[in-house]
Design an enzyme around this catalytic site. Structure first.
Site, PDB file in Angstrom:
ATOM      1  N   HIS A   1       0.840  -1.195   0.000  1.00  0.00           N
ATOM      2  CA  HIS A   1       0.000   0.000   0.000  1.00  0.00           C
ATOM      3  C   HIS A   1       0.872   1.241   0.000  1.00  0.00           C
ATOM      4  O   HIS A   1       1.815   1.351   0.778  1.00  0.00           O
ATOM      5  CB  HIS A   1      -0.893   0.016   1.252  1.00  0.00           C
ATOM      6  CG  HIS A   1      -1.772   1.225   1.314  1.00  0.00           C
ATOM      7  ND1 HIS A   1      -2.953   1.307   0.616  1.00  0.00           N
ATOM      8  CD2 HIS A   1      -1.618   2.415   1.940  1.00  0.00           C
ATOM      9  CE1 HIS A   1      -3.498   2.493   0.818  1.00  0.00           C
ATOM     10  NE2 HIS A   1      -2.709   3.183   1.625  1.00  0.00           N
TER      11      HIS A   1
ATOM     12  N   ASP B   1     -15.341   2.614   8.030  1.00  0.00           N
ATOM     13  CA  ASP B   1     -14.328   3.601   7.637  1.00  0.00           C
ATOM     14  C   ASP B   1     -14.875   4.503   6.535  1.00  0.00           C
ATOM     15  O   ASP B   1     -14.618   5.698   6.533  1.00  0.00           O
ATOM     16  CB  ASP B   1     -13.047   2.912   7.156  1.00  0.00           C
ATOM     17  CG  ASP B   1     -12.061   3.932   6.609  1.00  0.00           C
ATOM     18  OD1 ASP B   1     -11.619   4.786   7.398  1.00  0.00           O
ATOM     19  OD2 ASP B   1     -11.791   3.919   5.396  1.00  0.00           O
TER      20      ASP B   1
ATOM     21  N   ARG C   1     -15.184  12.895   8.264  1.00  0.00           N
ATOM     22  CA  ARG C   1     -13.925  13.593   8.590  1.00  0.00           C
ATOM     23  C   ARG C   1     -13.595  14.606   7.507  1.00  0.00           C
ATOM     24  O   ARG C   1     -13.123  15.717   7.785  1.00  0.00           O
ATOM     25  CB  ARG C   1     -12.777  12.566   8.711  1.00  0.00           C
ATOM     26  CG  ARG C   1     -12.845  11.753   9.998  1.00  0.00           C
ATOM     27  CD  ARG C   1     -11.892  10.564   9.921  1.00  0.00           C
ATOM     28  NE  ARG C   1     -10.529  10.969   9.664  1.00  0.00           N
ATOM     29  CZ  ARG C   1      -9.628  10.227   9.006  1.00  0.00           C
ATOM     30  NH1 ARG C   1      -9.949   9.033   8.555  1.00  0.00           N
ATOM     31  NH2 ARG C   1      -8.416  10.672   8.818  1.00  0.00           N
TER      32      ARG C   1
ATOM     33  N   SER D   1      -7.692   4.163   9.551  1.00  0.00           N
ATOM     34  CA  SER D   1      -8.484   4.148   8.314  1.00  0.00           C
ATOM     35  C   SER D   1      -7.772   3.319   7.240  1.00  0.00           C
ATOM     36  O   SER D   1      -8.359   2.415   6.639  1.00  0.00           O
ATOM     37  CB  SER D   1      -8.677   5.602   7.854  1.00  0.00           C
ATOM     38  OG  SER D   1      -9.129   5.658   6.531  1.00  0.00           O
TER      39      SER D   1
ATOM     40  N   LYS E   1      -8.679  -1.150   5.958  1.00  0.00           N
ATOM     41  CA  LYS E   1      -8.926  -1.721   4.625  1.00  0.00           C
ATOM     42  C   LYS E   1      -7.892  -2.807   4.297  1.00  0.00           C
ATOM     43  O   LYS E   1      -8.203  -3.806   3.668  1.00  0.00           O
ATOM     44  CB  LYS E   1      -8.922  -0.596   3.578  1.00  0.00           C
ATOM     45  CG  LYS E   1     -10.192   0.262   3.701  1.00  0.00           C
ATOM     46  CD  LYS E   1     -10.126   1.552   2.944  1.00  0.00           C
ATOM     47  CE  LYS E   1      -9.270   2.583   3.595  1.00  0.00           C
ATOM     48  NZ  LYS E   1      -9.529   3.957   3.355  1.00  0.00           N
TER      49      LYS E   1
HETATM   50  N1  URA Z   1      -6.355   7.420   3.163  1.00  0.00           N
HETATM   51  C1  URA Z   1      -7.317   6.736   3.828  1.00  0.00           C
HETATM   52  O1  URA Z   1      -7.776   5.697   3.371  1.00  0.00           O
HETATM   53  N2  URA Z   1      -7.743   7.229   5.016  1.00  0.00           N
HETATM   54  C2  URA Z   1      -7.265   8.369   5.572  1.00  0.00           C
HETATM   55  O2  URA Z   1      -7.683   8.742   6.646  1.00  0.00           O
HETATM   56  C3  URA Z   1      -6.275   9.060   4.863  1.00  0.00           C
HETATM   57  C4  URA Z   1      -5.827   8.564   3.654  1.00  0.00           C
END
Ligand code: URA
Length: 435
Positions: A82, A161, A168, A183, A187
């Protein structure tokens, strides 16, 4: 339990219990907790922070809020990667095929670009015919057949999320380190890979502008991954200038194919070899990063990685002839250079400003759901540390119209800085975080 009590506990700086966090996440996912309470809680976290224990629990709980993919069952030994995102970051397009060519399965779920940060799904889709919306069955079949899949994240992955991030975004609570770390990792955990390599970017084209902030985020994400029982390491890499030369979807695909053919920018090739080496090491294919790098270079130089890329494009409905004939990729009708106004050494190619100019050309989205133009973008001609002569091209602009070209040229003037004295090239990587 009441949501207001969880908000009050965080407002007063207390460490939340696992039960409180699970209650909150359940309420976010089910819709039972209203937006205003979630937003109030996120603001309390922004000011009060969270401990690592709370953050691991938040990430795990959000990962469990929706669909769980058991990547390990589908593709035993799979390694996930990632990147926290940046300008010109086309690493997955090269690293996925290298690692898959080393017989480590890669099922790479990526997102779309937003703001200056490009999205890998948009890049794949700039190959004519390439499909990223695969069903579970298609993913499973393809990983068995060729060991490599490139697909989009489903909305069912960590839905808590999804809702929290949307709130947010509109309440000024994105820049909270524990919330960002939880966050992203929620994933990653939901996709189920046992080994994860994180490429955490630092610079004007990244979420974290300094190496110190990026290192802190990297440490937190590594602790979340390891806390959830996954082998996780993070590389902290530079995003002060774009990675490679190309910025823009089809332009980046072209550069990735050139790199797989043995050409391509030196910095980009080096970046890919380092990330691939980390994946090969964490996946147990090689004992150390040095041997990983040598194996990755062998797969690039033998064109085995290019063959894997071609197999991927074919399997997902893309026009594989583009691997041999780059003119089959989308191309912008208007091209023009930005020339250096003086001689010297390139001291800055500001990734943030270049990314913004590229979004304005149409390569990225100002807001979710905007359509993008796969053909447009910017190709740098020089990198920080290079010698430049007055009148030399600093970059080539690929635009949809002469007006867009002129506007980009104006905006980009401010992105480049030339110094009289020699300038050192920028480092590609700053550190590796293993614990
Ligand atoms: N990418 C995400 O998936 N979440 C965040 O909070 C910031 C960047």
């Amino acid at each position: 339990m009441r949501a207001v009590d969880v908000i009050i506990h965080k407002r007063d700086g207390r460490e939340l219990t696992a039960e409180e966090i699970d209650f909150l996440v359940r309420g976010i996912a089910s819709g039972e907790i209203p937006d205003y309470q979630i937003a109030a809680w996120a603001m309390a976290v922004l000011w009060r922070g969270m401990t690592i224990r709370e953050t691991v629990r938040l990430a795990t709980s959000m990962a469990l809020s929706g669909e769980q993919l058991d990547l390990e069952k589908w593709a035993p030994g799979a390694v996930d990667k990632h990147s926290t995102g940046g300008v010109g970051d086309k690493t997955t397009l090269v690293v996925g095929p290298i690692v898959a060519a080393c017989r480590i399965p890669v099922v790479k779920m990526s997102g779309r670009g937003l703001g200056i940060s490009g999205g890998t799904i948009d890049k794949w889709e700039s190959i004519p015919g390439f499909r990223t919306g695969l069903s579970r069955e298609e993913i499973l079949r393809q990983v068995k057949e060729i060991g490599l899949v490139a697909c989009g994240q489903t909305a069912e992955l960590a839905p808590a999320d999804g809702r929290l991030y949307a709130l947010r975004d509109v309440t000024g609570t994105v820049p909270s380190l524990p919330l960002i770390a939880a966050s992203i990792m929620s994933k990653k955990l939901a996709t189920g890979a046992r080994s994860i390599v994180l490429d955490v970017k630092a610079g004007s084209g990244a979420f974290m502008e300094t190496v110190a902030d990026a290192s802190t985020l990297a440490r937190w994400m590594v602790r979340i991954g390891q806390g959830a029982g996954r082998r996780t390491i993070a590389l902290v890499s530079g995003m002060f200038q774009p990675l490679g030369f190309a910025v823009g979807n089809a332009l980046e695909v072209r550069e990735a194919i050139e790199t797989l053919r043995g050409a391509g920018p030196r910095d980009f090739r080096e970046h890919c070899l380092t990330v691939a080496a980390a994946m090969l090491q964490i996946g147990g294919r090689v004992p150390d990063a040095r041997m990983g790098r040598a194996l990755a270079a062998e797969k690039l130089d033998s064109r085995d990685a290019l063959a894997k890329f071609r197999a991927l494009v074919r399997a997902q409905g893309g026009d594989e002839r583009a691997c041999d004939d780059l003119s089959l990729l989308p191309a912008a009708p208007c091209r023009g250079d930005l020339a250096a106004e003086k001689s010297g050494y390139l001291a800055e190619a500001h990734a943030g400003k270049i990314g913004l100019a590229s979004v304005r050309l149409g390569a990225g989205r100002a807001k979710k759901g905007d359509t993008i133009d796969p053909a447009v973008g910017i190709v740098l001609k020089v990198k920080v540390g290079d010698k430049v002569k007055k009148g030399d091209p600093l970059c080539e602009i690929h635009a949809a119209s002469p007006e867009a070209l002129a506007q980009a040229r104006n905006e980009l003037r401010d992105a480049f800085r030339i110094a009289h004295e020699k300038v050192k090239p920028l480092p590609l990587f700053y550190k590796t975080i293993r614990r």
